[in-house]
Design an enzyme around this catalytic site. Structure first.
Site, PDB file in Angstrom:
ATOM      1  N   ARG A 248      44.846  46.533 -17.879  1.00  0.00           N
ATOM      2  CA  ARG A 248      45.859  46.010 -16.973  1.00  0.00           C
ATOM      3  C   ARG A 248      45.880  44.486 -17.056  1.00  0.00           C
ATOM      4  O   ARG A 248      44.824  43.836 -17.126  1.00  0.00           O
ATOM      5  CB  ARG A 248      45.559  46.422 -15.520  1.00  0.00           C
ATOM      6  CG  ARG A 248      45.707  47.907 -15.225  1.00  0.00           C
ATOM      7  CD  ARG A 248      47.169  48.345 -15.264  1.00  0.00           C
ATOM      8  NE  ARG A 248      47.351  49.724 -14.833  1.00  0.00           N
ATOM      9  CZ  ARG A 248      47.305  50.778 -15.624  1.00  0.00           C
ATOM     10  NH1 ARG A 248      47.034  50.619 -16.904  1.00  0.00           N
ATOM     11  NH2 ARG A 248      47.503  52.006 -15.148  1.00  0.00           N
ATOM     12  N   GLU A 276      56.567  42.879 -17.713  1.00  0.00           N
ATOM     13  CA  GLU A 276      56.909  43.914 -18.692  1.00  0.00           C
ATOM     14  C   GLU A 276      58.289  44.474 -18.376  1.00  0.00           C
ATOM     15  O   GLU A 276      58.545  44.806 -17.209  1.00  0.00           O
ATOM     16  CB  GLU A 276      55.854  45.019 -18.691  1.00  0.00           C
ATOM     17  CG  GLU A 276      54.479  44.545 -19.154  1.00  0.00           C
ATOM     18  CD  GLU A 276      53.453  45.674 -19.254  1.00  0.00           C
ATOM     19  OE1 GLU A 276      53.826  46.860 -19.031  1.00  0.00           O
ATOM     20  OE2 GLU A 276      52.288  45.392 -19.562  1.00  0.00           O
ATOM     21  N   HIS A 295      52.610  47.921 -24.432  1.00  0.00           N
ATOM     22  CA  HIS A 295      52.030  48.858 -23.453  1.00  0.00           C
ATOM     23  C   HIS A 295      52.124  50.299 -23.964  1.00  0.00           C
ATOM     24  O   HIS A 295      52.642  51.186 -23.280  1.00  0.00           O
ATOM     25  CB  HIS A 295      52.708  48.713 -22.095  1.00  0.00           C
ATOM     26  CG  HIS A 295      51.850  49.177 -20.956  1.00  0.00           C
ATOM     27  ND1 HIS A 295      51.962  48.660 -19.690  1.00  0.00           N
ATOM     28  CD2 HIS A 295      50.858  50.116 -20.889  1.00  0.00           C
ATOM     29  CE1 HIS A 295      51.076  49.246 -18.888  1.00  0.00           C
ATOM     30  NE2 HIS A 295      50.393  50.126 -19.600  1.00  0.00           N
TER      31      HIS A 295
END
Length: 337
Positions: A248, A276, A295
């Site tokens: 994260r 993001e 991601h």
């Protein structure tokens, strides 16, 4: 004879990616009635409430599902199990579910396998300079046979520091130990005996950052882990060390990381970011010493195809009175990503 209702909150496009047809057919045999979100968008909280009643025995959730908050739980007083076909369940289930005796299970272990493989692949790619070599060849050149930094490094000769023996961290450790015996761990919840069982040495965070050739993060999102890696910790790293974050962005001060990478002191593989999708003008995109991915550490075709099927398995085990394989307690949920 199957009784009760199973509510599947997962919208159809995501369900098509994460639920095999045979598992969907099996789900239909586990209840007298299955209510599914067949729309193209996730349900709203109001949509969820419309489908909850005393007949509901199980609910399947995933990314984008509305939260089973206290009001929702009250609308389904006979709910027995929540099966979350994704990773962290905390945003989707109110903690009062455990107080009411609702069992909670999730597919985080399925995703953890993919993230662990990504981590090992990322480390190997970065140490051997794959991206740089590819760019060299595409530019019409060839290798630097005389040596230099582009030659690459051997993982077998590197110390790897693992931050957190989380579900992913525990999968990464044995994969790392297939390459190098020198693996150190920082995790305040792990004692010496458990570390020995994992085959690692415990270290405090400063020692890990200072002595490791590779640092890989696998800690959860908790108040205590916000920016646990800041400028001070990054400055402890060896020149040329590799920093990997596929956990994260919450864990790392992104401004400090950008400064250290811009200075060229370390290299990095980054799969997660504060913003993001990563903005097109993000300075991270221009860093020659950072490999960036969007991601995707937990995403593989096989992983996605197994997520909801694993939760159908869990509901079937619950109905038949067998122990669940992926059940999590309230305390475990509080410590998960």
């Amino acid at each position: 004879m199957a009784t009760g209702t199973i509510v599947v909150t997962v919208h159809r496009p995501l369900r098509d990616m994460t639920l095999k047809p045979e598992d969907e057919a099996r789900l239909e045999t586990l209840a007298s009635h299955v209510v599914s979100n067949d729309g193209d968008e996730p349900w709203t909280q109001d949509d969820l409430m419309e489908h909850l009643d005393p007949d509901v025995r199980a609910v399947i959730t995933s990314w984008g599902s509305p939260k089973l908050d206290q009001e929702a739980l009250a609308a389904a007083p006979n709910l027995e199990i929540v099966a979350h076909a994704a990773g962290s369940v905390r945003p989707y289930v109110d903690e009062s579910a455990w107080d009411s005796g609702v069992r909670v299970t999730h597919a985080a272990d399925v995703i953890a396998e993919a993230v662990a493989e990504y981590t090992i692949g990322a480390i190997l790619l970065a140490l051997r300079g794959f991206i740089g070599h590819q760019e060299t060849l595409r530019a019409g050149a060839w290798k630097q046979s005389s040596g230099g930094s582009n030659v690459g490094g051997l993982l077998a000769e590197r110390r790897v520091g693992v931050v957190a023996a989380s579900m992913v961290g525990r999968r990464v450790i044995p994969l790392l130990r297939a390459f190098t015996p020198d693996v150190v761990l920082y995790d305040p919840f792990v004692d010496e005996q458990e570390a020995a069982d994992l085959g690692v040495q415990l270290a405090d965070l400063d020692t890990l950052m200072r002595t490791s050739d590779v640092v890989t993060l696998h800690a959860p999102i908790l108040p205590a882990t916000h920016h646990m890696i800041g400028r001070r910790e990054l400055d402890l790293m060896k020149p040329g060390a590799l920093f990997v974050n596929c956990a994260r962005a919450w864990l790392v001060d992104q401004d400090a990381l950008l400064d250290v990478l811009t200075a060229g002191r370390i290299e990095a593989v980054l799969d997660v970011f504060d913003d993001e999708p990563l903005p097109a003008d993000s300075p991270f995109r221009d860093l020659p010493n950072a490999i960036l991915t969007p991601h995707i550490a937990g995403f593989t075709l096989e992983t996605r195809a197994r997520q909801m099927g694993r939760m159908v398995d869990e509901i079937a085990r619950h109905i038949s009175g067998k122990p669940l394989r992926h059940e999590i307690s309230r305390e475990q949920a509080e410590r998960m990503a």
